[in-house]
Enzyme design. Structure first.
Site, short mmCIF file in Angstrom:
data_model
loop_
_atom_site.label_atom_id
_atom_site.label_comp_id
_atom_site.label_asym_id
_atom_site.label_seq_id
_atom_site.Cartn_x
_atom_site.Cartn_y
_atom_site.Cartn_z
N THR A 183 31.03 28.18 54.05
CA THR A 183 30.51 28.62 52.75
C THR A 183 30.79 27.59 51.66
O THR A 183 29.89 27.11 50.97
CB THR A 183 31.16 29.96 52.38
OG1 THR A 183 30.95 30.86 53.45
CG2 THR A 183 30.57 30.53 51.11
N ILE A 186 37.42 29.21 38.55
CA ILE A 186 38.09 29.18 37.23
C ILE A 186 39.02 27.96 37.18
O ILE A 186 39.87 27.82 38.05
CB ILE A 186 38.93 30.45 36.99
CG1 ILE A 186 38.12 31.73 37.23
CG2 ILE A 186 39.53 30.45 35.59
CD1 ILE A 186 38.93 33.01 37.14
N GLY A 200 30.22 41.82 53.13
CA GLY A 200 30.66 40.46 53.44
C GLY A 200 31.73 39.93 52.50
O GLY A 200 32.05 38.75 52.50
N ASP A 223 47.16 36.77 50.26
CA ASP A 223 46.31 35.75 49.63
C ASP A 223 46.69 35.60 48.14
O ASP A 223 46.84 34.49 47.64
CB ASP A 223 44.83 36.16 49.78
CG ASP A 223 43.90 35.23 49.06
OD1 ASP A 223 43.72 34.10 49.52
OD2 ASP A 223 43.35 35.63 48.00
N LYS A 252 48.39 32.31 46.02
CA LYS A 252 47.87 31.76 44.76
C LYS A 252 48.93 31.87 43.65
O LYS A 252 49.07 30.96 42.82
CB LYS A 252 46.59 32.50 44.36
CG LYS A 252 45.44 32.24 45.34
CD LYS A 252 44.31 33.22 45.15
CE LYS A 252 43.18 33.00 46.14
NZ LYS A 252 42.23 34.13 46.19
N1 HSE Z 1 39.71 36.02 49.90
C1 HSE Z 1 39.75 35.56 48.56
C2 HSE Z 1 39.44 36.71 47.61
C3 HSE Z 1 38.76 34.49 48.25
O1 HSE Z 1 39.07 37.81 48.05
O2 HSE Z 1 39.58 36.49 46.42
C4 HSE Z 1 39.23 33.12 48.52
O3 HSE Z 1 40.40 32.78 47.84
#
Ligand code: HSE
Length: 431
Positions: A13, A136, A187, A201, A205
């Site tokens: 992607t 961003i 998706g 995740d 970050k």
């Molecule tokens: N899986 C992440 C989200 C996207 O749902 O924000 C990529 O960092």
């Protein structure tokens, strides 16, 4: 015009987005950089699909190691993800004196410290704007735009999948499981959505945001992480009635003796702009000691938004910008202690199920008084005619987590209390 030869590792992607962006905007980018950026080789497992995207004039291989060794290539763009092969490839690329641009937050959160050191030793740039909040430009804003400030705290909606799920739960009154399967069918969530819904995740970050905000090493293992899987519809509704929205926030906060790093569902006053960031969108509030709170909003994922950040890094490299990865001098990265969650300070939302009997509320509020925790708001619904139990919802003022846990334990020990107390943290995000 200078030339920048790019090797692209992974044309899924985001890789496809980078290819498309460079094709569409190359003239504008040349006006800005006097550099002709060209993807000259692509490595991907699916050669046929890669060729379909890039055509026949660009080399396509299924061997990414060929690209990181290729003398013609100046910059490697790593979009494979993960912490195994991607790490080996980045190390090889750096050792071969190539600049690297990556969107790989898991890799940087876990191994950023050693990779930055290696990049410095080899005199190349390891750039990673796309690793946090997709399109961003939050890292550049912290590193450069806010460089005159001491950062006091950062709080962000930095996972679009969970923000979509929470938005759907609130707007449609559906369960977590229903919202997740909706996200999957659209998706937005992976078929194995663990990293998103368990908050991992977002923790990756947050690790990076905290590194740049406070000049600390990447400290992923010290982040307290709680996902959204156990969040109930009932709590979203009660929060709403009290004037709050529940968001999965990544929070990094500087206190006197250390830093709090935590990811968890959080009540935020609905009047805050960030409380109204819905769907898959991301937003980050950064509080600088001079500027006050600032808000950054936009697409946190997707082909072209993430490509926008990747290409911004390529442009920085073409300009030979020498901003260190953290935005702090490399020898000034300090290991500031990270608080354990027990020592974190926040407000709390507690939902307590009780037998509907006289004196129960008084017993509960006394437990708060005993620990000197002030109650900010309370909600109790009249039990339905056939019910002998009721929910009591209490919002506390700021308290240390271990103190509120003592109160919760005492509440759970009362004869009138049924089951466990539900606890969700609350942040005002005002100062
Ligand atoms: N899986 C992440 C989200 C996207 O749902 O924000 C990529 O960092």
């Amino acid at each position: 015009m200078k030339r920048m030869n790019i090797g692209l590792l992974g044309i899924g992607t985001v890789g496809g987005g980078v290819f498309e962006l460079l094709k569409s905007n190359i003239t504008e980018i040349q006006r800005k950089t006097a550099t002709d950026m060209k993807i000259i080789a692509v490595a991907d497992k699916d050669i046929a699909r890669a060729k379909e995207i890039v055509g026949s004039s660009i080399e396509v291989t299924n061997d990414p190691f060929k690209l990181v060794a290729d003398k013609e290539i100046d910059v490697i763009v790593e979009l494979i993800g993960g912490t195994t092969i991607a790490k080996d490839l980045i190390i090889k690329a750096i050792e071969n004196k190539k600049h690297v641009v990556t969107a790989n937050k898991a890799l940087l959160a876990n191994f950023g410290n050693e990779l930055f050191e290696l990049a410095k030793k080899n005199n190349v740039t390891l750039a990673f704007e796309a690793s946090v909040a997709g399109g961003i430009p939050i890292l550049k804003s912290i590193r450069e735009g806010l460089a005159g400030n001491k950062i006091e705290w950062v709080a962000g909606i930095i996972n679009g999948t969970t923000n979509f799920i929470l938005t759907e739960m609130r707007e449609k009154g559906i369960t977590f499981a229903e919202a997740l399967s909706e996200a999957q069918s659209l998706g937005f969530a992976e078929s194995d959505p663990t990293f998103d819904i368990e908050g991992i995740d977002a923790a990756h970050k947050l690790t990076i945001l905290a590194g740049l905000s406070f000049g600390i090493p990447m400290s992923f293992k010290d982040v307290y992480v709680e996902g959204i899987t156990t969040l109930e519809q009932k709590d979203i509704q009660y929060a709403d009635e009290l004037g709050y929205r529940i968001k999965l926030l990544g929070i990094a906060k500087k206190r006197d003796k250390g830093i709090e790093l935590r990811v968890h569902p959080t009540l935020i006053p609905e009047k805050r702009l960030i409380a109204n960031v819905n769907g898959v969108m991301n937003a980050v509030v950064v509080k600088g000691n001079m500027i006050g709170p600032t808000l950054y909003y936009g697409a946190g994922a997707g082909a072209l938004p993430t490509a926008s950040s990747v290409v911004a890094d390529l442009i920085d490299i073409s300009r030979s910008s020498h901003v260190p990865p953290h935005g702090f001098e490399d020898n000034k990265i300090d290991k500031i202690p990270i608080y354990k969650i027990d020592d974190a300070i926040s407000g709390y939302y507690l939902r307590i199920r009780v037998s509907d009997k006289p004196g129960v509320l008084a017993e509960i509020t006394k437990l708060f008084g005993d620990k000197k925790i002030s109650i900010d708001a309370m909600l109790q619904k009249e039990p339905k005619e056939y019910e002998s139990e009721a929910d009591i919802v209490i919002l506390s003022h700021l308290a240390v987590e271990k103190d509120i846990n003592v109160v919760i334990h005492s509440i759970e020990s009362l004869p009138a209390t049924i089951g466990n107390v539900i606890k969700i943290r609350l942040e005002e995000l005002s100062k």
